[in-house]
Design a protein around this motif. Structure first.
Motif, PDB file in Angstrom:
ATOM      1  N   CYS A 190       0.842  -1.191   0.000  1.00 36.08           N
ATOM      2  CA  CYS A 190       0.000   0.000   0.000  1.00 36.08           C
ATOM      3  C   CYS A 190       0.881   1.247   0.000  1.00 36.08           C
ATOM      4  N   CYS A 207      -5.956  -4.015   5.641  1.00 37.61           N
ATOM      5  CA  CYS A 207      -6.232  -2.742   6.325  1.00 37.61           C
ATOM      6  C   CYS A 207      -6.574  -2.974   7.797  1.00 37.61           C
ATOM      7  N   CYS A 219      -3.491  -2.729   9.687  1.00 35.76           N
ATOM      8  CA  CYS A 219      -2.632  -1.578   9.381  1.00 35.76           C
ATOM      9  C   CYS A 219      -2.675  -0.560  10.514  1.00 35.76           C
ATOM     10  N   CYS A 279      -6.588   6.754   8.115  1.00 42.43           N
ATOM     11  CA  CYS A 279      -6.636   6.556   6.669  1.00 42.43           C
ATOM     12  C   CYS A 279      -8.046   6.748   6.127  1.00 42.43           C
ATOM     13  N   ALA A 331      -9.661   3.486   4.581  1.00 46.93           N
ATOM     14  CA  ALA A 331      -9.741   2.241   5.350  1.00 46.93           C
ATOM     15  C   ALA A 331     -11.152   1.886   5.763  1.00 46.93           C
TER      16      ALA A 331
HETATM   17  S1  SF4 Z   1      -5.677   1.353   6.116  1.00 48.92           S
HETATM   18 FE1  SF4 Z   1      -5.143   2.811   4.480  1.00 48.92          FE
HETATM   19  S2  SF4 Z   1      -2.925   3.041   4.618  1.00 48.92           S
HETATM   20 FE2  SF4 Z   1      -3.459   1.173   5.733  1.00 48.92          FE
HETATM   21  S3  SF4 Z   1      -3.265  -0.478   4.221  1.00 48.92           S
HETATM   22 FE3  SF4 Z   1      -5.421   0.182   4.191  1.00 48.92          FE
HETATM   23  S4  SF4 Z   1      -5.523   1.706   2.534  1.00 48.92           S
HETATM   24 FE4  SF4 Z   1      -3.350   1.438   3.089  1.00 48.92          FE
END
Ligand code: SF4
Length: 260
Positions: free
Chosen positions: A17, A237, A240, A246, A249
């Protein structure tokens, strides 16, 4: 190119990502949380590091020693702060997974392992292409010398998938350092899959170093040339650490229990 330090995890995050990459490496934002899987992986690595270090000091290390070390390290003061993403799974189930991994590794590998430990959890960095070039950095879980003199470069995996050392770039890139440091013409790469109990090995001759070095430089050049860092939402996500900030997300579904 800059003299910035790159690593397997840094390049991997860009692939996974670009927005997460930007948050961590360009904006310097810290992850909002750590996960129980990260804790599990760290504890298992620490147990195996301590077990081989103890053996190198001439001490007896049996399965009970590994279990006791795991329990001591698992119950850290931060245990309650690690996020459990999978719904319906308790931290104790992860603890049981870790105990199974170190117990299985003891019986399958450690008990009969008479290789010499060269070093453990060794941080390294190397310039990829002369002065001012990008630096490649990593941590080698264990470097061992087998009875026939072969140097084995070992990486532990606690996840479900185990990379193929013939094609995966992580250990191949670490081998660039070992070949230069140990002044040998070949090393053996070894991924120890602790969850499934598999050891995958492959030779890595110095003749392949140039191709790997060129691959890394091309990957880094592509990252440094990027002018946008789009979000790439996926099921990951949920794990993450930038999820709370984000904008992409939202709406991710937690894993149903049947898919764990
Ligand atoms: S939450 Fe946002 S920054 Fe994290 S992996 Fe998913 S899209 Fe990417």
């Amino acid at each position: 190119m800059s003299g910035t330090a790159y690593s397997h995890s840094r390049v991997g995050l860009f692939d996974q990502c670009p927005l997460a990459y930007r948050y961590r490496y360009l904006d310097g934002i810290a992850d909002a949380f750590t996960t129980i899987e990260q804790h599990l992986g760290q504890v298992v690595h620490d147990v195996l590091e301590q077990a081989y270090a103890e053996r190198s000091r001439g001490q007896a290390v049996d399965a009970g020693w590994l279990t006791a070390a795991f329990e001591r390290l698992w119950h850290s003061p931060e245990l309650a702060t690690h996020r459990v993403v999978k719904r319906g799974v308790t931290p104790d189930e992860y603890r049981a997974q870790g105990l199974a991994m170190v117990g299985s590794f003891h019986d399958r590998v450690f008990a009969a392992d008479d290789s010499e430990t060269v070093y453990l959890e060794r941080r390294f960095s190397l310039a990829l292409d002369g002065a001012g070039s990008p630096v490649w950095a990593g941590v080698i879980d264990r470097l061992a010398r087998l009875a026939d003199g072969t140097l084995r470069l070992i990486d532990y995996k606690t996840g479900r998938s185990v990379p193929d050392p013939r094609t995966d770039r992580q250990l191949q890139s670490y081998a660039l350092h070992v070949l230069a440091e140990q002044r040998v013409g070949q090393v053996e790469l070894c991924y120890e899959g602790l969850r499934g109990g598999t050891s995958l090995t492959a030779p890595f001759p110095a003749s392949q170093a140039g191709e790997v070095r060129g691959h890394l430089l091309a990957r880094i050049a592509a990252i440094e040339a990027a002018s946008s860092w789009p979000a790439r939402p996926s099921i990951l996500c949920n794990w993450c650490g930038f999820n709370p900030i984000c904008p992409e997300a939202g709406g991710m579904k937690r894993l149903p229990r049947s898919r764990r």
